[in-house]
Write an enzyme that holds these catalytic residues in place. Structure first.
Site, short mmCIF file in Angstrom:
data_model
loop_
_atom_site.label_atom_id
_atom_site.label_comp_id
_atom_site.label_asym_id
_atom_site.label_seq_id
_atom_site.Cartn_x
_atom_site.Cartn_y
_atom_site.Cartn_z
N TRP A 1 0.82 -1.22 0.00
CA TRP A 1 0.00 0.00 0.00
C TRP A 1 0.85 1.27 0.00
O TRP A 1 0.32 2.37 -0.12
CB TRP A 1 -0.96 0.00 1.18
CG TRP A 1 -0.33 -0.36 2.50
CD1 TRP A 1 0.36 0.47 3.33
CD2 TRP A 1 -0.30 -1.65 3.12
NE1 TRP A 1 0.80 -0.23 4.44
CE2 TRP A 1 0.40 -1.53 4.33
CE3 TRP A 1 -0.83 -2.91 2.77
CZ2 TRP A 1 0.61 -2.60 5.20
CZ3 TRP A 1 -0.62 -3.97 3.63
CH2 TRP A 1 0.09 -3.82 4.82
N ARG A 2 2.16 1.11 0.15
CA ARG A 2 3.05 2.27 0.07
C ARG A 2 3.50 2.55 -1.37
O ARG A 2 4.24 3.50 -1.60
CB ARG A 2 4.27 2.06 0.96
CG ARG A 2 3.93 2.11 2.44
CD ARG A 2 5.12 1.93 3.31
NE ARG A 2 4.76 2.11 4.72
CZ ARG A 2 5.44 1.65 5.74
NH1 ARG A 2 6.56 0.98 5.52
NH2 ARG A 2 5.04 1.85 6.97
N GLU A 14 -5.69 0.80 5.59
CA GLU A 14 -5.82 1.50 6.87
C GLU A 14 -6.93 0.88 7.74
O GLU A 14 -6.77 0.75 8.95
CB GLU A 14 -6.11 2.99 6.64
CG GLU A 14 -4.94 3.77 6.06
CD GLU A 14 -3.71 3.75 6.94
OE1 GLU A 14 -3.84 3.59 8.17
OE2 GLU A 14 -2.59 3.89 6.41
N GLN A 40 -6.16 -1.91 14.88
CA GLN A 40 -6.17 -2.99 15.88
C GLN A 40 -5.49 -4.28 15.39
O GLN A 40 -5.71 -5.35 15.95
CB GLN A 40 -7.62 -3.34 16.28
CG GLN A 40 -8.47 -2.15 16.69
CD GLN A 40 -8.15 -1.65 18.08
OE1 GLN A 40 -7.45 -2.30 18.84
NE2 GLN A 40 -8.65 -0.48 18.41
N THR A 41 -4.71 -4.19 14.32
CA THR A 41 -4.12 -5.39 13.72
C THR A 41 -2.66 -5.14 13.33
O THR A 41 -2.35 -4.10 12.74
CB THR A 41 -4.92 -5.80 12.45
OG1 THR A 41 -6.27 -6.04 12.81
CG2 THR A 41 -4.34 -7.06 11.82
N LEU A 50 -9.67 -12.03 11.17
CA LEU A 50 -9.02 -10.74 11.37
C LEU A 50 -9.59 -10.00 12.57
O LEU A 50 -8.95 -9.11 13.12
CB LEU A 50 -9.15 -9.89 10.10
CG LEU A 50 -8.15 -8.76 9.89
CD1 LEU A 50 -6.72 -9.24 10.00
CD2 LEU A 50 -8.37 -8.11 8.52
N GLY A 51 -10.78 -10.38 12.99
CA GLY A 51 -11.38 -9.79 14.19
C GLY A 51 -11.96 -8.41 13.96
O GLY A 51 -11.84 -7.84 12.87
N TYR A 66 -8.25 9.62 12.07
CA TYR A 66 -6.97 9.03 11.68
C TYR A 66 -7.02 8.51 10.24
O TYR A 66 -6.14 8.81 9.42
CB TYR A 66 -6.59 7.90 12.63
CG TYR A 66 -5.53 6.99 12.04
CD1 TYR A 66 -4.21 7.39 11.99
CD2 TYR A 66 -5.88 5.76 11.48
CE1 TYR A 66 -3.24 6.58 11.41
CE2 TYR A 66 -4.93 4.95 10.90
CZ TYR A 66 -3.61 5.37 10.86
OH TYR A 66 -2.66 4.58 10.27
N ASP A 72 -2.07 8.34 15.52
CA ASP A 72 -2.45 7.01 16.00
C ASP A 72 -1.59 6.71 17.23
O ASP A 72 -0.88 7.57 17.75
CB ASP A 72 -2.28 5.95 14.91
CG ASP A 72 -0.82 5.69 14.55
OD1 ASP A 72 0.06 6.48 14.97
OD2 ASP A 72 -0.56 4.70 13.84
N CYS A 83 10.73 3.50 17.97
CA CYS A 83 10.24 4.00 19.26
C CYS A 83 9.10 3.11 19.74
O CYS A 83 7.96 3.54 19.91
CB CYS A 83 9.79 5.46 19.11
SG CYS A 83 9.58 6.34 20.67
N CYS A 105 17.30 2.95 22.46
CA CYS A 105 17.56 4.38 22.29
C CYS A 105 18.99 4.67 21.83
O CYS A 105 19.28 5.77 21.33
CB CYS A 105 17.24 5.13 23.58
SG CYS A 105 15.50 5.02 24.07
#
Length: 343
Positions: free
Chosen positions: A20-21, A33, A38-39, A76-77, A116, A134, A188, A195
């Protein structure tokens, strides 16, 4: 240090190769998206590939049956995402001439599209200068700028969105949005990020204050409700079974399941046995198929599930054999049971 430039430089060197990029098609970006809400990417990617093969355009998705969409989504829920996806595709096909809205404000009007997702589509497809916010973005910004606002509070979204609006690249908002989300996903990370190799480590407030593992601040979730489900795998004289569709609002809406006996607490086997026997007058055999309870955890509910095989002496009018049973969309816990108990 230029926060935006450092992030985008890191992204171009470290980004994952994801389909998708490689597109600005709003349908494909919207689909990815919604799936990734949640996945995890690793879990969502095979579903994305299957959906884009089965439904290459929004019109293909709109013309499909909801049952087919739910079947492809199986496992997938958060199934409301799939139902909203389907409803929105129909709206775009029937009311918008098959064309996606082309700005943030109008994307927000689509069912199942929140701030979002609208920001993601608007920036990735149309390069609109609107920030995505997000969980990853909350984490990166709260650590870098030492923001102690509880991210579950009502004011958090506005506060973080305003900050993201300040630091977003006005020249390439799509690149910046991708970069900050990927940075949160890969560098992150929530627990114990490395770090030492972070390109922002000389200017990160949380690192200098030794607060990396304290931020972002997030209040505890509400306690999950416990539910105790006894599913009845019923076979008639011709070795066929029956299922029901869950039409009530709530978990697994419009998916299928076996007849159900739900109890308030975890009852003894004998108690459940009595409840099953009271439901039918032509039972020849009842067998508890697994002595160990299956635990299935959802966001706000913990399900404790048992399966009972019930043999009846009657014949079902619309009984299903194994092959036809497998055509229906089930919650993954029931799908797995069916796959492991061919009949």
């Amino acid at each position: 240090m230029n926060f935006s430039k450092t992030l985008t430089t890191w992204y171009l060197e470290n980004k994952r190769d994801l389909p998708w990029r490689k597109t600005t098609n709003p349908y494909l970006i919207w689909l990815s998206e919604i799936m990734l809400q949640q996945t995890r990417v690793a879990q969502g990617l095979p579903y994305y590939m299957a959906f884009t093969e089965e439904f290459p355009t929004v019109l293909d998705l709109a013309n499909a049956s909801e049952e087919k969409v739910l079947k492809l989504w199986q496992g997938l829920g958060y199934y409301s995402r799939a139902r909203n996806l389907h409803a929105t595709s129909k709206h775009i096909a029937e009311n918008l001439n098959g064309i996606f809205p082309q700005d943030y404000k109008n994307l927000l009007k689509l069912k199942g599209v929140g701030e979002y997702t609208a920001a993601a589509i608007a920036s990735f497809s149309y390069n609109e200068v609107v920030p995505v916010v997000d969980g990853n973005v909350f984490r990166v910004l709260s650590r870098y700028y030492n923001i102690e606002t509880d991210i579950t509070s009502a004011k958090a979204k506005k506060e973080f969105t305003l900050l993201a609006q300040e630091v977003i690249s006005k020249d390439d908002p799509a690149l910046f949005n991708q970069a900050i989300m990927e940075f949160g996903a890969l560098q992150c990370v929530p627990k114990n990020p490395n770090c030492n190799i972070c390109p922002l480590n000389t200017s990160c407030a949380a690192l200098s204050l030794k607060k990396v593992n304290e931020l972002p601040i997030k209040s505890k979730k509400t306690k999950a409700k416990n539910r105790f489900l006894n599913y009845l795998f019923i076979l008639d004289e011709k070795n066929k079974t029956i299922i029901n569709q869950r039409t009530a609002k709530g978990i697994w809406h419009n998916l299928y399941e076996f007849p159900l006996v739900e109890t308030e607490i975890l009852e003894t086997e004998n108690t459940v046995l009595d409840l099953i026997q009271n439901k039918f007058d032509d039972i020849s055999e009842i067998i508890l198929m697994e002595t160990e309870t299956i635990t299935h955890k959802l966001t706000h509910q913990h399900l404790y599930i048992k399966f009972w095989k019930v043999k009846r002496t009657s014949t079902f009018k619309n009984g299903l054999d194994f092959e036809n049973l497998n055509k229906f969309p089930f919650p993954i816990v029931l799908h797995n049971f069916i796959e492991n108990n061919k009949f």
